[in-house]
Design a protein around this motif. Sequence first.
Motif, short mmCIF file in Angstrom:
data_model
loop_
_atom_site.label_atom_id
_atom_site.label_comp_id
_atom_site.label_asym_id
_atom_site.label_seq_id
_atom_site.Cartn_x
_atom_site.Cartn_y
_atom_site.Cartn_z
N GLY A 62 -10.78 -7.49 -5.37
CA GLY A 62 -10.80 -7.52 -6.74
C GLY A 62 -10.43 -6.33 -7.56
N ALA A 63 -10.14 -5.34 -6.89
CA ALA A 63 -9.87 -3.75 -7.40
C ALA A 63 -8.83 -3.01 -6.48
CB ALA A 63 -11.26 -2.99 -7.31
N PRO A 64 -7.50 -3.52 -6.87
CA PRO A 64 -6.17 -3.05 -6.07
C PRO A 64 -6.34 -1.50 -5.77
CG PRO A 64 -5.66 -3.98 -8.24
CD PRO A 64 -7.04 -4.17 -7.99
N VAL A 65 -6.56 -0.77 -7.05
CA VAL A 65 -6.59 0.66 -7.02
C VAL A 65 -7.55 1.30 -6.14
CG1 VAL A 65 -6.67 2.68 -8.27
CG2 VAL A 65 -5.73 0.82 -9.49
N ILE A 66 -8.89 0.81 -5.93
CA ILE A 66 -9.66 1.24 -5.07
C ILE A 66 -9.14 0.67 -3.50
CG2 ILE A 66 -12.12 1.28 -4.32
CD1 ILE A 66 -13.07 0.80 -7.10
N ARG A 67 -8.76 -0.49 -3.77
CA ARG A 67 -8.37 -1.02 -2.08
C ARG A 67 -7.26 0.03 -1.52
NH1 ARG A 67 -5.04 -5.66 -3.27
NH2 ARG A 67 -3.44 -3.84 -3.70
N ASP A 68 -6.24 0.35 -2.40
CA ASP A 68 -5.23 1.26 -1.83
C ASP A 68 -5.71 2.44 -1.48
OD1 ASP A 68 -3.39 -0.73 -2.65
OD2 ASP A 68 -2.41 -0.02 -4.22
N GLU A 69 -6.58 3.24 -2.10
CA GLU A 69 -7.17 4.52 -1.95
C GLU A 69 -7.92 4.32 -0.59
OE1 GLU A 69 -8.89 7.04 -4.89
OE2 GLU A 69 -7.36 6.23 -6.28
N ALA A 70 -8.87 3.18 -0.31
CA ALA A 70 -9.45 3.00 0.74
C ALA A 70 -8.56 3.13 1.72
CB ALA A 70 -10.31 1.85 0.59
N THR A 71 -7.41 2.23 1.57
CA THR A 71 -6.54 2.03 2.85
C THR A 71 -5.75 3.46 3.16
OG1 THR A 71 -5.89 -0.22 1.97
CG2 THR A 71 -4.15 1.02 3.43
N LEU A 72 -5.50 4.30 2.33
CA LEU A 72 -5.20 5.62 2.45
C LEU A 72 -6.28 6.16 3.33
CD1 LEU A 72 -3.38 6.56 -0.75
CD2 LEU A 72 -2.44 6.00 1.38
#
Length: 396
Positions: A341-351
């Motif tokens: 539910g938090a795409p910005v945090i998800r993308d940074e966690a993916t990085l």
Amino acid sequence: MSLLRSARFPAIVLLGAAILALIIANSPLGPAAAGVKETYLGIPGVFEMSVGHWVQDGLLAVFFFIVAVELQYELTNGELNSARKALQPAIAAAGGVVVPVVVYLIFAVGSDAVDGWPIPTATDIAFALGVLAVFGRGLPSGIRIFLLALAILDDIVGIVFIAVLFTDDVNIGLLAFAALAVVLFGVLSRRLDTRARVPIAIVLVLLAIATWVLVYESGVHATIAGVALGLAMAQRPALRTRHELEPWVNGIVLPLFAFSAALVVIPSVSPSQLSPAFWGVLVALPVGKIVGISIAGWISLRLGSRGAAPHLSFADLLAAGALGGIGFTVSLLLSELAFAGAPVIRDEATLGVLGGSMISIVLAAILVAARARHYRRTQPAAADEHPAHPTEGQIA
């Protein structure tokens, strides 16, 4: 097909898919690629999912099926078939889970990224064994066996996290039907050596699809269906099925998932503005795994009886810890689930997963190569050993 069954090539393909996704996501093609990922496919009004979810929930269930088959083999005939054999890697795996969680929480506690603590707990078996194959020529089989057992135990933890932490509003009725389908699947799989092999195989495929749909609709993450089916299937046909599926999983399923998960835009911000999720995962994977696995493994050497496990030096454990820091596949999945539910945090966690895994790959390459040189110089006979592994030839 033999190339896709090797330890080295699939790891290269997986890494290449992730790098390609990062390049495309941060190029003019990025919006179009993201649009394809969000496109819905299925039967309108009946069963639809986005392309990204078909990859994450559908194709990845096949990967978890072959992981469960390997787990079943190791628990019954392999290196985890007794408490004595499993003691050392189990203690090391526990350290490799607890310490990365603590490291992550040091960065994330008190922030909106705290829910990502399971992300750095996973080890990517395919990647770790790929690095071992490239740089570990000359390592005794005991070290390879230890790493395989460690990675499998890490996978068990990841599966438990997926099943327990990322399940909402479970429909008990549908889950019960799924369990019934798994039981029927397991019973029928034991009849595959009869003359009715073809019709039974067709029914097994239909039962597998039904199980996946029921688990998905029940609210439990759909990849758990693959785990249940892999554990329930009779071992001989399960190992044959794993052998047939392995090149497809290595060549299509995992690269597609890596591409889909890594299709993120690198934020144009200063390092201080990056989410604690990024820093927590970036540090927890290489540092947390090395510290946790090496220290817990060293403790297990003191607790276990002699002969209970292959003798490993602290330097061997450091190399295993670096390999354990290659999170990749399951860590990417946990990142997707933890911050759905938090795409910005998800993308940074993916990085963070990609960065932490790359750091671990470099560290592992250095440490594994150093240990391999040591063993080639000091124990040339042991260096020629190879680990047992369930293959088509062993089960035919």
